[in-house]
Structures are given as C-alpha cells and as structure tokens.
Design a protein around this motif. Structure first.
Motif, PDB file in Angstrom:
ATOM      1  N   PHE A 180       0.912  -1.386   0.180  1.00 38.18           N
ATOM      2  CA  PHE A 180      -0.119  -0.092   0.126  1.00 38.18           C
ATOM      3  C   PHE A 180       0.714   1.223  -0.185  1.00 38.18           C
ATOM      4  O   PHE A 180       2.529   1.713   0.149  1.00 38.18           O
ATOM      5  CB  PHE A 180      -0.811  -0.370   1.474  1.00 38.18           C
ATOM      6  CG  PHE A 180      -0.362   0.211   2.806  1.00 38.18           C
ATOM      7  CD1 PHE A 180      -0.344   1.618   3.071  1.00 38.18           C
ATOM      8  CD2 PHE A 180      -0.188  -0.396   3.430  1.00 38.18           C
ATOM      9  CE1 PHE A 180       0.672   1.791   4.264  1.00 38.18           C
ATOM     10  CE2 PHE A 180       1.186  -0.780   4.554  1.00 38.18           C
ATOM     11  CZ  PHE A 180       0.720   0.301   4.701  1.00 38.18           C
ATOM     12  N   THR A 181       0.168   2.582  -0.078  1.00 35.33           N
ATOM     13  CA  THR A 181       1.232   3.811   0.014  1.00 35.33           C
ATOM     14  C   THR A 181       0.322   4.618   0.601  1.00 35.33           C
ATOM     15  O   THR A 181      -0.748   4.401   0.861  1.00 35.33           O
ATOM     16  CB  THR A 181       0.888   4.253  -1.813  1.00 35.33           C
ATOM     17  OG1 THR A 181      -0.515   4.775  -2.536  1.00 35.33           O
ATOM     18  CG2 THR A 181       1.469   4.307  -2.843  1.00 35.33           C
ATOM     19  N   THR A 182       1.374   5.688   1.172  1.00 34.76           N
ATOM     20  CA  THR A 182       0.411   6.174   2.416  1.00 34.76           C
ATOM     21  C   THR A 182       1.670   7.623   2.164  1.00 34.76           C
ATOM     22  O   THR A 182       2.492   7.224   2.206  1.00 34.76           O
ATOM     23  CB  THR A 182       0.673   5.854   3.318  1.00 34.76           C
ATOM     24  OG1 THR A 182       0.756   6.423   4.528  1.00 34.76           O
ATOM     25  CG2 THR A 182       1.740   4.928   4.147  1.00 34.76           C
ATOM     26  N   HIS A 183       1.049   9.112   2.381  1.00 36.98           N
ATOM     27  CA  HIS A 183       1.951  10.015   3.119  1.00 36.98           C
ATOM     28  C   HIS A 183       2.293  10.217   4.836  1.00 36.98           C
ATOM     29  O   HIS A 183       3.619  10.477   4.785  1.00 36.98           O
ATOM     30  CB  HIS A 183       1.012  11.598   2.342  1.00 36.98           C
ATOM     31  CG  HIS A 183       0.658  11.711   1.215  1.00 36.98           C
ATOM     32  ND1 HIS A 183       2.041  11.989   0.064  1.00 36.98           N
ATOM     33  CD2 HIS A 183      -0.341  11.262   0.739  1.00 36.98           C
ATOM     34  CE1 HIS A 183       1.130  12.029  -0.804  1.00 36.98           C
ATOM     35  NE2 HIS A 183      -0.046  11.233  -0.487  1.00 36.98           N
ATOM     36  N   ASP A 184       1.699   8.831   5.221  1.00 42.71           N
ATOM     37  CA  ASP A 184       1.743   9.494   6.506  1.00 42.71           C
ATOM     38  C   ASP A 184       2.797   8.237   7.524  1.00 42.71           C
ATOM     39  O   ASP A 184       2.626   6.477   7.229  1.00 42.71           O
ATOM     40  CB  ASP A 184       1.208   9.141   7.563  1.00 42.71           C
ATOM     41  CG  ASP A 184       0.308   9.800   9.028  1.00 42.71           C
ATOM     42  OD1 ASP A 184       1.465   8.978   9.589  1.00 42.71           O
ATOM     43  OD2 ASP A 184      -0.343   9.988   9.571  1.00 42.71           O
ATOM     44  N   PRO A 185       3.798   8.694   7.989  1.00 39.60           N
ATOM     45  CA  PRO A 185       4.775   7.562   8.106  1.00 39.60           C
ATOM     46  C   PRO A 185       4.052   6.556   9.628  1.00 39.60           C
ATOM     47  O   PRO A 185       4.436   5.559   9.794  1.00 39.60           O
ATOM     48  CB  PRO A 185       6.182   8.578   8.607  1.00 39.60           C
ATOM     49  CG  PRO A 185       5.514  10.087   9.449  1.00 39.60           C
ATOM     50  CD  PRO A 185       4.384   9.922   8.465  1.00 39.60           C
ATOM     51  N   ASN A 186       3.557   7.026  10.111  1.00 41.76           N
ATOM     52  CA  ASN A 186       2.663   6.147  11.011  1.00 41.76           C
ATOM     53  C   ASN A 186       1.547   5.263  10.736  1.00 41.76           C
ATOM     54  O   ASN A 186       1.433   4.662  11.651  1.00 41.76           O
ATOM     55  CB  ASN A 186       1.314   7.652  11.710  1.00 41.76           C
ATOM     56  CG  ASN A 186       2.048   8.288  12.691  1.00 41.76           C
ATOM     57  OD1 ASN A 186       3.583   8.042  13.796  1.00 41.76           O
ATOM     58  ND2 ASN A 186       2.214   9.900  12.513  1.00 41.76           N
TER      59      ASN A 186
END
Length: 252
Positions: A180-186
């Motif tokens: 998956f892709t995300t902008h949030d490191p959390n």
C-alpha cells in the motif's frame, strides 16, 4: 509474491525509478511512502501491469486484489453488487456470477465488517463506507496479493483508524502479500513490516519499518523536521510527527 525486478521508468526527462527491485512475499506487508508527485501511484500501476516499464519486469499473480484511491460513487449498484464485481476476472468476458461468487462476496463483506452495507446503494454511501466495499471487492477476488493506493487519503480520522485496523488484521493472518501507499509514516508504523521510500531526489530506499521510519529519513523525505512522540506517556506507543505539532508537549 508481488513486485518488480530491475525496473526502470521515465516520463520524458523525469526518471521515476531506475534499477528498482521490490519483492513483497506472501505473509508480508510493505508500505510505499513519498511526497506528492514522486510516483507512488505510478509505481503501483507498474507493479499491477497498468503502466508498462521501460526496463525490467513485474511479477504478480494473474489476479490481484486492487483498491484504487477513489472509487466512483455514481454507480447505482448495491454494496453486494460492487463486491461481487471482484469475481469478474474469474468469470471471463461473458460470464455471469453464480452461487459461489455470491458466497465469496458475502464472505468478503463479513471479513471487513460491512454486512450492513450489502443492500445499500453504492452511490449513497459515505467515503468510509465505500472504502470498506472496495476492500471487500479486492478480497472477493480470492487473490493472495492485495494492493491499496493511499487507502486512507480521503477519510476522516475515525475511518482512517478503521481502515488501518482492517489492514492490520489482514496482515496478522499472514496469508497474502499486501502492498500500500501512504503519506503518513504512522500508517507504516501501524501495519507494515517493510517500507519503500521514494526520495525527492529520485533515489528509492527500502528496508524493515524500524530502519526506515526515523526522524532523519522522514525529514529528508518530506522536507520538514520530524520527531518521535509518546502521546500516552513513557510506556505508550510512539508516533512520528513534524516538529510544528508541538515537540515540547509530546516529546518522547
């Protein structure tokens, strides 16, 4: 397993990636992080076979469960109908879903906790409800590879939490490869085993989540100072936040 080997892709003078190899084996979850416009979705499209590579090769099952960023909301179909569409690749061009396909769709709805959405029209669902339906559709494919493109990008915090909890549950089952892709490191901290960082300068680095999600690497990735916090006290779970959120109040 799903991924690419020795893969390169350019758009004109812009190099998206070069000589890149990513392998997500069954039983592992990998998160791809990077700033806006860096090519996270393009990389996913290459892995899925939607975007031809200039060099290298992709490897993926014949059927992949895919959850796009935004699901069209105009479809006048029930939630069950949309989930059943996940069986289309198994039916052929003119095939019609049968009892086994309906059973698989119902099972996917149960798995994501969305049985109440079965009869609701998809175009009348909220963003969070549509996301659960799209994940169920991906699961209904029966594939052992699940690919999600920024699955929480358009969701409020409550629906983000529910989506991440679902991905975490799927990860713990260790029966599929999840990318998956995300902008949030959390989000990566919450559910990923491994992380791919698409750096602003064109480099791509990857490794276990504990090695990739660090203040220095996140600052380089996003161009803002980052720090660890423990919102729940010394024994609580750590989170990665930009310094403008209040370092003194929440520092680890």
């Amino acid at each position: 397993m799903i991924g690419v080997s020795d893969a390169s892709l350019r758009f004109g003078a812009m190099r998206v990636f070069a000589g890149l190899s990513i392998d997500v084996p069954r039983g592992r979850t990998t998160a791809i992080l990077g700033p806006n416009g860096r090519g996270k979705t393009t990389l996913l499209r290459s892995i899925l076979g939607f975007q031809p590579l200039d060099e290298g090769r992709r490897h993926a099952p014949a059927i992949v469960g895919y959850v796009p960023q935004h699901g069209a909301s105009q479809a006048k179909l029930s939630g069950l109908d949309v989930v059943t569409m996940g069986r289309a690749a198994r039916l052929g061009l003119f095939g019609q879903p049968g009892p086994d396909d309906t059973k698989a769709a119902h099972a996917a709805l149960v798995q994501v906790g969305a049985c109440s959405l079965s009869d609701l029209r998809y175009d009348r669902m909220s963003g969070g409800q549509r996301q659960m339906i799209l994940i169920a559709r991906a699961l209904a494919t029966g594939s052992d590879a699940l690919v999600l493109d920024e699955p929480t990008s358009a969701l409020d915090l409550g629906n983000q939490a529910r989506t991440l909890a679902l991905v975490s549950t799927l990860n713990r089952a260790r029966d599929r490869a999840i990318l998956f892709t995300t902008h949030d490191p959390n989000h990566a901290l919450a559910v990923a085993d491994d992380v791919v960082l698409m750096m602003p300068g064109g480099a791509v680095v990857q490794g276990p989540v504990a090695q990739m999600i660090t203040p220095d690497l996140m600052a380089e990735l996003y161009g803002v100072p980052m720090h660890w916090v423990r919102p729940d006290g010394p024994q609580g779970r750590i989170a990665m936040l930009p310094e403008f959120t209040g370092k003194d109040a929440l520092c680890a």
